[in-house]
Every structure is written in C-alpha cells, then in structure tokens.
Design an enzyme around this catalytic site. Structure first.
Site, PDB file in Angstrom:
ATOM      1  N   GLU A 183       0.624  -1.045  -0.139  1.00 46.52           N
ATOM      2  CA  GLU A 183       0.047   0.079  -0.040  1.00 46.52           C
ATOM      3  C   GLU A 183       0.969   1.556   0.085  1.00 46.52           C
ATOM      4  O   GLU A 183       0.870   2.144   1.060  1.00 46.52           O
ATOM      5  CB  GLU A 183      -0.845  -0.018   1.204  1.00 46.52           C
ATOM      6  CG  GLU A 183      -2.049  -1.117   1.048  1.00 46.52           C
ATOM      7  CD  GLU A 183      -2.748  -1.328   2.043  1.00 46.52           C
ATOM      8  OE1 GLU A 183      -2.944  -0.475   2.865  1.00 46.52           O
ATOM      9  OE2 GLU A 183      -3.594  -2.462   2.439  1.00 46.52           O
ATOM     10  N   GLU A 230     -11.816  -9.075   9.653  1.00 41.62           N
ATOM     11  CA  GLU A 230     -10.358  -8.674  10.011  1.00 41.62           C
ATOM     12  C   GLU A 230      -9.846  -9.512  10.979  1.00 41.62           C
ATOM     13  O   GLU A 230     -10.223  -9.587  12.135  1.00 41.62           O
ATOM     14  CB  GLU A 230     -10.722  -7.201  10.377  1.00 41.62           C
ATOM     15  CG  GLU A 230      -9.569  -6.448  10.932  1.00 41.62           C
ATOM     16  CD  GLU A 230      -8.359  -6.373  10.025  1.00 41.62           C
ATOM     17  OE1 GLU A 230      -8.560  -5.610   9.181  1.00 41.62           O
ATOM     18  OE2 GLU A 230      -7.373  -6.944  10.152  1.00 41.62           O
ATOM     19  N   HIS A 268      -8.307  -7.955   1.748  1.00 42.73           N
ATOM     20  CA  HIS A 268      -7.253  -6.730   2.008  1.00 42.73           C
ATOM     21  C   HIS A 268      -6.054  -6.991   2.777  1.00 42.73           C
ATOM     22  O   HIS A 268      -6.048  -8.182   3.494  1.00 42.73           O
ATOM     23  CB  HIS A 268      -8.294  -5.638   2.686  1.00 42.73           C
ATOM     24  CG  HIS A 268      -9.130  -5.020   1.845  1.00 42.73           C
ATOM     25  ND1 HIS A 268      -9.265  -3.641   1.851  1.00 42.73           N
ATOM     26  CD2 HIS A 268     -10.052  -5.278   1.068  1.00 42.73           C
ATOM     27  CE1 HIS A 268     -10.082  -3.230   1.106  1.00 42.73           C
ATOM     28  NE2 HIS A 268     -10.621  -4.235   0.555  1.00 42.73           N
ATOM     29  N   GLU A 271      -9.170   3.985   0.546  1.00 42.65           N
ATOM     30  CA  GLU A 271      -9.171   4.311   1.801  1.00 42.65           C
ATOM     31  C   GLU A 271      -8.199   5.157   2.420  1.00 42.65           C
ATOM     32  O   GLU A 271      -8.318   6.039   3.228  1.00 42.65           O
ATOM     33  CB  GLU A 271      -8.912   2.802   2.647  1.00 42.65           C
ATOM     34  CG  GLU A 271      -7.505   2.320   2.470  1.00 42.65           C
ATOM     35  CD  GLU A 271      -7.106   1.171   3.327  1.00 42.65           C
ATOM     36  OE1 GLU A 271      -8.114   0.639   3.665  1.00 42.65           O
ATOM     37  OE2 GLU A 271      -6.225   0.445   3.214  1.00 42.65           O
TER      38      GLU A 271
HETATM   39  C1  NOJ Z   1      -7.870  -1.876   6.149  1.00 46.63           C
HETATM   40  C2  NOJ Z   1      -8.722  -2.501   5.173  1.00 46.63           C
HETATM   41  O1  NOJ Z   1      -8.065  -2.007   3.773  1.00 46.63           O
HETATM   42  C3  NOJ Z   1     -10.000  -1.499   5.173  1.00 46.63           C
HETATM   43  O2  NOJ Z   1     -10.990  -1.762   3.993  1.00 46.63           O
HETATM   44  C4  NOJ Z   1     -10.789  -1.860   6.418  1.00 46.63           C
HETATM   45  O3  NOJ Z   1     -11.898  -1.374   6.716  1.00 46.63           O
HETATM   46  C5  NOJ Z   1      -9.807  -1.797   7.679  1.00 46.63           C
HETATM   47  N1  NOJ Z   1      -8.671  -2.554   7.433  1.00 46.63           N
HETATM   48  C6  NOJ Z   1     -10.487  -2.655   8.850  1.00 46.63           C
HETATM   49  O4  NOJ Z   1     -10.604  -4.022   8.457  1.00 46.63           O
HETATM   50 CA    CA Z   2      -5.801  -1.868   3.114  1.00 41.30          CA
END
Ligand code: NOJ
Ligand code: CA
Length: 713
Positions: free
Chosen positions: A179, A405, A484, A509
């Site tokens: 990223e 997550e 992700h 993001e």
């Molecule tokens: C990073 C991710 O790229 C994002 O989309 C997500 O909302 C947050 N982490 C929390 O999981």
């Molecule tokens: Ca991310």
C-alpha cells in the site's frame, strides 16, 4: 455445472515438434519464439551455467541472465549440464467464469530443457513458454531418489535489462505491504532512500534487502514496456526483485523467520517467473499471460460465484470518521443502521451490503501490531442482530457481505475458519472481505513446532499458504473472497474463481484517513493499470461523490477537518469503474451522498462482468482510456482518466458494432473543472455514436470521463 462443461475448448493441438536427446555441452543455444514471432527467448550454456535472454522485434530486451537454485541439499547453479530438450506448441481457448473478457486464448510455444548436475546426481527441468504477450519460465524438481523435503536457500534468477529505463516500483520489506504510491526512477536508481525522498518517508529501520515488489514495470526508450512478475504462487514464498544500483535485477524470495526461503517437498514446480512485454505500455494491462500460466478451474460448481456491486457500512468509519468499528456511542454496525443500508441497497438493485464492525474483537487495540484482542468470526456484536438482519436481507433479495479482519492473528483465524464460513453459509453470506492489518514489517506471529513465537513476513511462504487455506475453506462453504492486505495477485482466480478480488495496492481508503499532503496523488490510478492491475482485479472501492469537506475531526467532534480533500472528481470516480477491473465493485460513499445525484445512475448501470475489453490509449502515470463490453448485453462502457494535467484525447469509436447507432450518455467534468477547481460538478449529456466516429475526450487536471453506449433498438 461441471468444470468440463465450463471450459469451452475450441481447439487444442499439442504437437511434439522436436526432441533432442543429445548430450549438449559448451555453448549450445536453445531457443523458443512466441507464436507471432515477435518475442524470442534464447538459452545459453557456458561453464556449467544456464542463462536466458529475451528479444522483442529482434532487439534484445533482457540480456543473458543466470538461472539456478541453491538448496540445503544440492545446488544447481554452476555445475549444470543439459540432458535433453523438447519443444511443443499449444493452442486453446478457455472461458472465464467471470472476467474482463469472456474467452481467453492460450497460444504458446514451449521449450522444456532437462538439466542435471555435472555428477548426474540431481535433476532439474526449466520449462519456458513464449506467448505473444510475454515469456514465462519455471523450475521443476522432478521426483528423484534422496530429494523429498528440502529447503531452498536462494533462487538465482536474474533479470538483466539491456537498458537502464525508467521504472515504476514500490518497495518490498516495508511496513505497508503493497500500500504505497509508486516511485518512478531509473532502474539503477531504485533505493529505499530514493523512495523516501520521492514518495513517502519509510518508517523504521531497514530490515530487509533493497528490493521492490512485482509487478515491476519499466518502459524503454523505444516505447516497449516490460513488467516482471510471477504466476501461480503456490507452496512457495513470493518473489521480490533485488536492486543493486545497476540495470540488473535479481529474484529475492521473502524468507521465513529462520532465513530459509522456501520449505519444499519434491516433486516441486516453482511459480512461473514472467516477463510481460508490450510494444507500447497500452498493451500491458490486457496481458493474459498470468492467467494462462495458472491451472484450470478446480471448483466443480461455480454457479454460486456471482459478480456484482455492493455498498457498505464502511466509509462512515474510514472516510467520514463519524462511526467506529468498536463498541460505544458511535458504533456503526447497529441493527437499525444496517437495515437502512439494506433498504437503500435493495431499492437500487445492489447485490450486497458490507458491514464492518459486526463481530467481536474490535474493542482492544486490534490495530495494527498483530497483538490485539482475538476476533470472533461467528460471534455477532450484541448490537448487531444477526438473525433479524439475515432475514431482512433475504426478504429484500440482497446479501450481507461478511468481514473478517484478522489483525494478522493467524492462529486465531485458522482455528475458527470452518465455523466462520459455516456461519456465512447459514446466514446467506456469499462474499467475505478478509483483512490483515499489521503495520510492523516482519511481524506476523507464528507458533512453531516447539510452541515458540516466530515473526514472519507478510509475503513469505507461511502467509502464501495461509491465504490458500482460507480460499479453499471458503470454497467448501460456497463463499467468495475479497482480500485486503493480501498476497499479490498471481492469477489464482483461474484455479479458484471464488478468489474474486483483493486490495494489494493503495486504495481509496488512503483518501479517507490520510490528510491532503499524503493522500493518493491524481496520477496514482493512471499508474496502477500498468503495474498492479496487469491481468488482476482490485478492490479499490471507487465512487466517492463527496470529495471535499467530508471528514469529521472525530466521531465525537462533528466539525469538518479541512485537511482532507480527495484528489479526484465525480467523473473520474465513475471512470474508475471501467478502468479498474473488479468482478465485485463497491459504491463506496454513504447512501446519503448518492441520493438525488444524477451521476449515481452510471454506478447503477455499469456492469462488473465483461465480454471484451480494449485499451484505446494510455501512458504510464499520465492517462488511460479503457472500453469494455458488457457480458450480458450489447452495451459498451468507456472510462478515461488523467493525472494532474489537463489533456485532450482523440479516440475512434472503432469498438462499436458496425451498422448500429448507439445512444451514449456522457458523464464529464466541466472543462474549467478538475480535482481542485470543481470536483463535484458533473455534466451529463446524450449523443449518438456509430462505429468509426471520432470523439475528443477533454479532461481537466485530475479529471475523468465515463460513457455508457447503448445500441438503439
Ligand atoms: C484495512 C482495510 O483496507 C479496510 O478496508 C478495512 O476497513 C480496515 N482495514 C479494517 O478492517
Ligand atoms: Ca488496506
């Protein structure tokens, strides 16, 4: 439907052209060319070493580059003899379950060379495939006595460019995984210091070698563009490219915590090392080489895999900062709010509603160290009434998009995997977005055989195997995955079409939580198609309409933080739906920001599964114009974007079907607009086009344009 029926094999001919069973020695040259003859790969053999070189249009673009493997049991580097070689031709058209094009032609010439160590003790093959869009090769360690388990200590694969060209790269061994914004330097200038100077001050001490991630793209003086990447990353660690201040690069495998690069079992096929080549940069995005070098679909039934569009309870956390993932007065994933999203999604025909913060584990420092509270993946938060929500979604013909997550607590996730995906199946969830936030560089916890904690890299073999385990478990429960903080795309979607999308680059993001001086730059999405997006979908999450003054100082302090301004325009956000391919696309903004805006119609119309794609023009980091034909209608869509500069692009409507008149709805920026001037102003007009018509796309700084073409009946 069975796999065999899915694969429409138009023609297959597998022709043994030449077999040499001779003991080759000294300077014997072996060679393989692409079917159109434009690319060729020559194998050299000198002083016991094997090299390859690549030419495009009879010009050498990769100079003699060494091949070889070093293991803890044997080395095959400078002690190699050629035993035999074999050439084949292969041609087949196969059908994608979903994709940026329906049919994919796999037409290549193959050269297999069988090698052994000089003492005949160890065998290795190198298999080369020459396609019109590039060259792939891999090492194969066949079954042989005494080679069961072994450790790869180094892969000696060089990529020696003939020119020190401008290159586009992101650093490897760095805390933000993939990223990052891209640096653009000569190959010989690649360095972490240069990256910090140009793009972002890299945090923390350097703990890995000077290396970059792949796809790594260069463009030569003559315009030829080359991307180095890999395909079919399976049971191996990911390849980065070591830079050494020259125009030569070398494969550098992300190691395990004990320094071993790959823990292997024989027989072993390594991932394919790929050299994707375009006459111009505009040829790179549509390369199918990566897909063609992956195994065919392994899933018996793919009817449950559905491309589509989703909205989500997400931007209000990461973007507008009005809600939280964790408990408290501003917890976003409350039943009532989720039902509002479902109502909105159902009203406008979306396929899914992503809900983040629906489960337990968000309350204790989950981010970003790998040390937080354990997440529960089948335990809803008390404020998220799962049964009611599942039933409401079902009645409204919309699906919840699940969210896992992990905080990179890998053991915790793996223990719950089956139950987590069984929960999804029970609740009608058919897509899950997974996440692996951890901003330490080598910081993924692994419990070893002795119960000790080891720290692994995000892109080493441990994680490659973890990502595969998740994908296979999800498939058992008919769940598709959007990852992700993933491992990079190496074409696995062909083998597992439930691998629908991933992040793996700096996405929208960063425009949410990063202030204006460090947000994505207007050129970012004009670089991605030629790097990260070559043959690979991305969950970029486009579609933000409220581009200025959207972010609160905090969920408690609802005053606007004026340091945030997304460097885009509504028209460019629309164009991203065409330029950035994803079978599952998000409309990322809040429902209230779409209501009443006529530009929303484009998001509702644009499909996510395509019959055909063409790139009309493009230069890396400057602009790109992409057109795609809907897989389920005769409509075409165009997306065109520019970097920080205004420009005019003349295009020809060559892609429209001859003899048809098309109504085109054009979504464009005002000519005096752009990302700074009038980002939220959009002009929508209707015109007619037919095949061959000329059209000038006018783009203001940081702007874009999106067009829907519908044939008149
Ligand atoms: C990073 C991710 O790229 C994002 O989309 C997500 O909302 C947050 N982490 C929390 O999981
Ligand atoms: Ca991310």
């Amino acid at each position: 439907m069975k796999v065999k029926q899915r694969y429409l094999i138009i023609s297959v001919y597998y022709l043994l052209l030449l077999t040499i069973f001779a003991s080759c020695s000294g300077n014997d040259q072996l060679q393989v060319s692409s079917p159109d003859g434009s690319l060729s790969c020559e194998i050299g053999h000198n002083n016991g070493m094997i090299t390859y070189s690549v030419s495009k249009n009879n010009k050498m673009i990769i100079d003699a580059s060494t091949l070889g493997l070093k293991t803890d049991q044997f080395d095959l580097v400078d002690n190699i003899k050629i035993i035999s070689s074999e050439k084949n031709t292969f041609k087949e058209t196969w059908t994608q379950v979903w994709g940026e094009q329906k049919e994919v032609l796999d037409h290549h010439n193959e050269l297999l060379i069988e090698l052994s160590s000089n003492d005949n003790m160890r065998m290795m093959n190198v298999r080369f495939r020459a396609f019109n869009d590039g060259i792939g090769f891999r090492y194969e360690i066949p079954q042989q006595e005494g080679v069961d388990s072994f450790n790869i200590l180094d892969e000696i694969t060089e990529f020696n460019f003939t020119e020190d060209s401008p290159s586009w790269w992101i650093p490897a061994y760095a805390y933000r995984r993939y990223e990052f914004l891209y640096a653009n330097t000569l190959i010989s200038e690649i360095s972490r210091d240069k990256f910090s100077e140009l793009v972002e001050n890299l945090n923390g001490p350097r703990i890995g070698p000077e290396a970059v991630q792949t796809p790594f793209t260069v463009q030569r003086e003559d315009g030829i563009a080359i991307a180095i990447h890999e395909a079919d990353l399976t049971n191996y660690s990911s390849m980065t490219l070591k830079a050494n201040g020259t125009k030569n690069m070398e494969c550098d495998l992300m190691p395990w915590s004990d320094g071993i690069k790959v823990k292997a079992k024989g027989p072993l096929n390594t991932p394919w090392r790929t050299i994707i080549v375009g006459e111009t940069a505009a040829e790179l995005p549509l390369s199918t080489l990566t897909l063609n070098l992956n195994e065919p679909n392994k899933l018996d039934n793919t009817d449950w895999i559905k491309p589509g569009k989703y909205i989500g309870l997400w931007w209000e956390m990461i973007g507008t900062n009005q809600s939280t993932w964790g408990s408290g007065p501003h917890h976003g994933a409350k039943t009532e709010r989720v039902l509002e999203y479902i109502d909105f999604g159902a009203k406008y025909g979306f396929d899914g509603v992503l809900v983040e913060g629906w489960n337990t584990g968000w309350d204790e420092n989950w981010c970003c160290t790998g040390e937080g509270e354990n997440f529960g993946f089948y335990e809803p938060h008390p404020e998220f009434d799962n049964e009611l929500i599942a039933e409401y979604a079902w009645k409204n013909a919309i699906r919840i998009v699940g969210h896992h997550e992990t905080g990179t607590q890998i053991a915790n996730y793996e223990e719950q995997l089956d139950s987590a995906f069984a929960y999804c199946k029970r609740n009608g969830i058919r897509v899950v977005k997974t996440g692996y936030v951890n901003d330490g560089s080598q910081n993924i916890k692994r419990i070893d055989e002795n119960g000790n904690i080891q720290k692994e890299w995000h892109h080493g073999q441990y994680m490659v195997e973890h990502f595969r385990k998740v994908l296979e478990t999800a498939a058992k429960y008919e769940v598709s995955i959007v990852v992700h903080e993933p491992i990079k795309d190496t074409g696995l979607r062909r083998t597992y079409p439930n691998m629908v999308s991933r992040e793996g680059a700096r996405g929208q993001e960063f425009n949410g939580f990063m202030p204006i001086d460090v947000h994505n730059k207007p050129d970012h999405t004009t670089i991605l198609p030629f790097t990260r997006l070559i043959c690979a979908p991305m969950d970029y999450t486009p579609g933000i309409f409220n581009l200025k003054d959207y972010r609160y100082n905090s969920p408690d302090d609802r005053t606007i933080n004026t340091n945030h301004h997304i460097p885009s325009t509504i028209a460019k956000e629309l164009a991203h739906y065409v330029v950035i391919y994803a079978p599952i696309q998000m409309a990322a903004d809040l429902p209230e920001n779409y209501k009443g805006n006529p530009a929303f119609q484009f998001i509702l119309d644009v499909p996510t599964d395509w019959e055909e794609t063409q790139i009309l023009n493009g230069e890396i980091g400057k602009y790109i114009t992409t057109v795609r034909k809907d897989r389920n209608s005769d409509d075409w869509y165009l997306g065109s974007i520019t970097n920080e500069n205004a420009r005019k692009l003349d295009v020809q409507m060559s892609f429209l079907e001859s003899g048809k008149e098309y109504n085109a709805t054009i979504y464009k920026d005002p000519v005096d607009g752009g990302w700074e001037a009038k980002p939220e102003e959009i002009i929508i007009n209707n015109v007619q086009f037919k095949q061959g018509d000329q059209y000038t796309i006018e783009l203001p700084p940081g702007g874009g344009q999106a067009i829907r073409f519908t044939p008149q009946s």
